[in-house]
Every structure is written in C-alpha cells, then in structure tokens.
Design a protein around this motif. Structure first.
Motif, PDB file in Angstrom:
ATOM      1  N   CYS A  66      66.382  55.550  29.652  1.00 40.28           N
ATOM      2  CA  CYS A  66      64.998  55.873  29.296  1.00 40.28           C
ATOM      3  C   CYS A  66      64.045  55.614  30.469  1.00 40.28           C
ATOM      4  O   CYS A  66      64.403  54.993  31.467  1.00 40.28           O
ATOM      5  N   ARG A  67      62.818  56.099  30.317  1.00 37.75           N
ATOM      6  CA  ARG A  67      61.767  55.891  31.307  1.00 37.75           C
ATOM      7  C   ARG A  67      61.106  54.537  31.045  1.00 37.75           C
ATOM      8  O   ARG A  67      60.740  54.224  29.910  1.00 37.75           O
ATOM      9  N   LEU A  69      58.027  51.825  32.316  1.00 34.75           N
ATOM     10  CA  LEU A  69      56.779  51.643  33.044  1.00 34.75           C
ATOM     11  C   LEU A  69      56.673  50.199  33.506  1.00 34.75           C
ATOM     12  O   LEU A  69      56.727  49.274  32.691  1.00 34.75           O
ATOM     13  N   ALA A  84      66.326  50.373  37.953  1.00 33.67           N
ATOM     14  CA  ALA A  84      66.790  51.642  38.520  1.00 33.67           C
ATOM     15  C   ALA A  84      68.287  51.621  38.773  1.00 33.67           C
ATOM     16  O   ALA A  84      68.990  52.610  38.549  1.00 33.67           O
ATOM     17  N   PHE A  88      67.909  53.442  34.670  1.00 35.53           N
ATOM     18  CA  PHE A  88      66.632  53.742  34.028  1.00 35.53           C
ATOM     19  C   PHE A  88      65.703  54.460  35.001  1.00 35.53           C
ATOM     20  O   PHE A  88      65.790  54.283  36.217  1.00 35.53           O
ATOM     21  N   GLN A  89      64.807  55.280  34.463  1.00 35.77           N
ATOM     22  CA  GLN A  89      63.818  55.999  35.255  1.00 35.77           C
ATOM     23  C   GLN A  89      62.574  55.115  35.372  1.00 35.77           C
ATOM     24  O   GLN A  89      61.876  54.894  34.386  1.00 35.77           O
ATOM     25  N   VAL A  90      62.317  54.599  36.558  1.00 38.11           N
ATOM     26  CA  VAL A  90      61.245  53.620  36.737  1.00 38.11           C
ATOM     27  C   VAL A  90      59.969  54.298  37.208  1.00 38.11           C
ATOM     28  O   VAL A  90      59.987  55.123  38.140  1.00 38.11           O
ATOM     29  N   HIS A  91      58.859  53.950  36.559  1.00 39.52           N
ATOM     30  CA  HIS A  91      57.536  54.429  36.939  1.00 39.52           C
ATOM     31  C   HIS A  91      56.662  53.194  37.148  1.00 39.52           C
ATOM     32  O   HIS A  91      56.324  52.499  36.196  1.00 39.52           O
ATOM     33  N   GLY A 110      62.436  56.167  42.255  1.00 44.62           N
ATOM     34  CA  GLY A 110      61.391  55.834  41.294  1.00 44.62           C
ATOM     35  C   GLY A 110      60.105  56.593  41.572  1.00 44.62           C
ATOM     36  O   GLY A 110      59.962  57.262  42.605  1.00 44.62           O
ATOM     37  N   PRO A 122      49.102  57.499  31.387  1.00 43.46           N
ATOM     38  CA  PRO A 122      50.252  58.393  31.547  1.00 43.46           C
ATOM     39  C   PRO A 122      49.817  59.853  31.529  1.00 43.46           C
ATOM     40  O   PRO A 122      48.726  60.196  31.063  1.00 43.46           O
ATOM     41  N   GLN A 126      53.229  61.927  27.748  1.00 43.67           N
ATOM     42  CA  GLN A 126      54.288  61.088  28.307  1.00 43.67           C
ATOM     43  C   GLN A 126      54.351  59.752  27.583  1.00 43.67           C
ATOM     44  O   GLN A 126      53.339  59.093  27.368  1.00 43.67           O
ATOM     45  N   PHE A 128      57.077  56.081  27.081  1.00 39.55           N
ATOM     46  CA  PHE A 128      58.080  55.279  27.770  1.00 39.55           C
ATOM     47  C   PHE A 128      58.968  54.564  26.760  1.00 39.55           C
ATOM     48  O   PHE A 128      58.516  54.147  25.701  1.00 39.55           O
TER      49      PHE A 128
END
Length: 258
Positions: A66-67, A69, A84, A88-91, A110, A122, A126, A128
């Motif tokens: 998952c993304r 934050l 990461a 995981f998708q890091v923002h 990222g 976001p 979007q 998270f």
C-alpha cells in the motif's frame, strides 16, 4: 513526572482554525535549523532501536504494497527507507529542502515533497494505507497539531493505520506543573537539549497524544507502548522516552459508508 490530574471541564476544547496560523511556538528548531543539520540528524537519530521495532510492527499490519504517507520524513532513514525496502509506496513530506534531498537519495523510488505540514494535501481522491509521524510535530503549536491530525481520517483508506511516535510531556524531567494547560493534556515551553542547542518543547501527555488520535483524528488506538532512546554522546542531546501509538481508521464510517 506525572501529568497533573486536572478535570477537563476546566479547559474549553481548542477550536480548529479554517486557516491555520503557521507561526511556530517560540524557541523550537526551525526549518532553517534543520536545513543545516542534514546527515548530522540521521547520525544521531537514524538508528533508534525502538523506532525500528515500531516500524517493523507497523509494516506487519499494513496492507501489502500500500501507499504510506510519511509526515516529517526527515532524511528518509530509517522510516521511509525501511518501508520502501518492504515493498510499500512511500510518499514523504518535510519542510526542509535539505531533508527532502536526503530522502530522495535514500529512497529513489519514493515520492517526496517539500512543504509545511499544514499546507500539504493529497491529490484529489488520493488515500493512503498508512500514515507515519515520528518526532515530526515539534515545530507546531497545540492548535496546529489538532488541525493536522483532524485531516488523517480523510487521508486514510478504510482500515488504514497510523503510527505516531512522540515524547510525552510527563516523561521529560524538566516539565513543571505550571507548564501544563488547564486540562492537563498539554505542556508548553519545556527546556530540552537537542543537537547542541537549548530549545523548548510543546508536548501532549500520553493521554493527550491518545486523545489527539481518537478525538481529533477519529481513529481507534490499537496499540500503545513506550521505549527509551539515548542518542550518542557526540550528538549532545537529552535522552528520550518515546511513546508509540498504532491507530486504525474504522472500515465503516457513520451510516455504513466507507
């Protein structure tokens, strides 16, 4: 030190301003200060064993891939880099250009944005699977913290998780009774030694941090614990007792809507 037992009825709830005032409390580390620290900060705080254990626990509970934050991502280590590496998708968001540059180097896949936490939102639609905030609110006032956390429920997917790591006011030896707000949940102007500088902290108590997540964030705290952290001597920092919280956004909102 134990937080004073003051009935909450003595304190009117803090309102959430529509346009948050961005002025930091006095004598806290500033954006410019963090811009000068960079890798010195990572050397001092990037190997916090308690934080690493918390990220492991948090990652194990997240929806795979998952993304996530990361609010106040700093140098990207250890939190963004660890997440990461686990797919995981890091923002990440941080107000220091120096820190954002280091995060991009640490986590090339990222997404990192330089913005004040109160300014950032976001992209439309979007959400998270997870939100992380570790030692990242210390330049904010109580009202600003309440404003920021009140947005988390909208930013999290149903069933999404938040990991919060902060110091509690009662765990700093220099906290005095007269520093607490009248509800006993927050203390102001606590002297603290941080990376060679004498500064002041503005902190919730453990009960206050939990209430921040539950009452402002609309989340359910699933786990809560503490871990001691002693920075390396050369960092010239006071030791910390870190309070950790893992909280969840309910899978169904009011009226049964996700």
């Amino acid at each position: 030190m134990t937080a004073p037992n003051i009935p909450s009825a003595q304190h009117a709830p803090s309102g959430v301003p529509e346009q948050p005032h961005h002025a930091a409390p006095p004598n806290v580390p500033t954006k410019e200060w963090f811009d000068t620290k960079g890798l010195d900060y990572e050397t001092s705080y990037g190997h916090n064993a308690g934080l690493l254990k918390a990220v492991d626990k948090f990652a194990a509970r997240l929806r795979p891939g998952c993304r996530v934050l990361d609010l106040g991502c700093g140098t990207g280590r250890p939190v963004a880099h660890t997440l990461a590496a686990r797919g995981f998708q890091v923002h990440g968001v941080d107000f220091s250009e120096t820190m954002i540059g280091l995060s991009r180097a640490a986590v090339p896949n990222g997404v990192f944005e330089c913005a004040h936490l109160l300014d950032w939102t976001p992209a439309q639609g979007q959400r998270f699977g997870g939100i992380v905030a570790t030692s990242s609110f210390y330049e904010l006032s109580r009202e600003q913290m309440e404003t920021l956390v009140s947005r988390w429920r909208d930013w999290l997917e149903p069933g999404g998780l938040a990991l919060l790591m902060m110091v509690a006011a009662e765990d700093v030896p220099s906290t005095k009774t007269e520093m607490y707000d009248s509800d006993g949940r927050f203390a102001r102007g606590i002297p603290f030694r941080f990376m060679g500088e004498d500064c002041f902290l503005y902190l919730f108590t453990r009960a206050g941090w939990r209430a921040l997540l539950e009452e402002r964030g609309g989340l359910v705290v699933r786990e809560q614990w503490v871990e001691a952290f002693v920075p390396p001597r050369e960092a010239d920092c006071d030791g910390e007792t870190n309070s950790f919280f893992i909280a969840e956004r309910a899978k169904a909102m009011e009226g049964g809507l996700a």
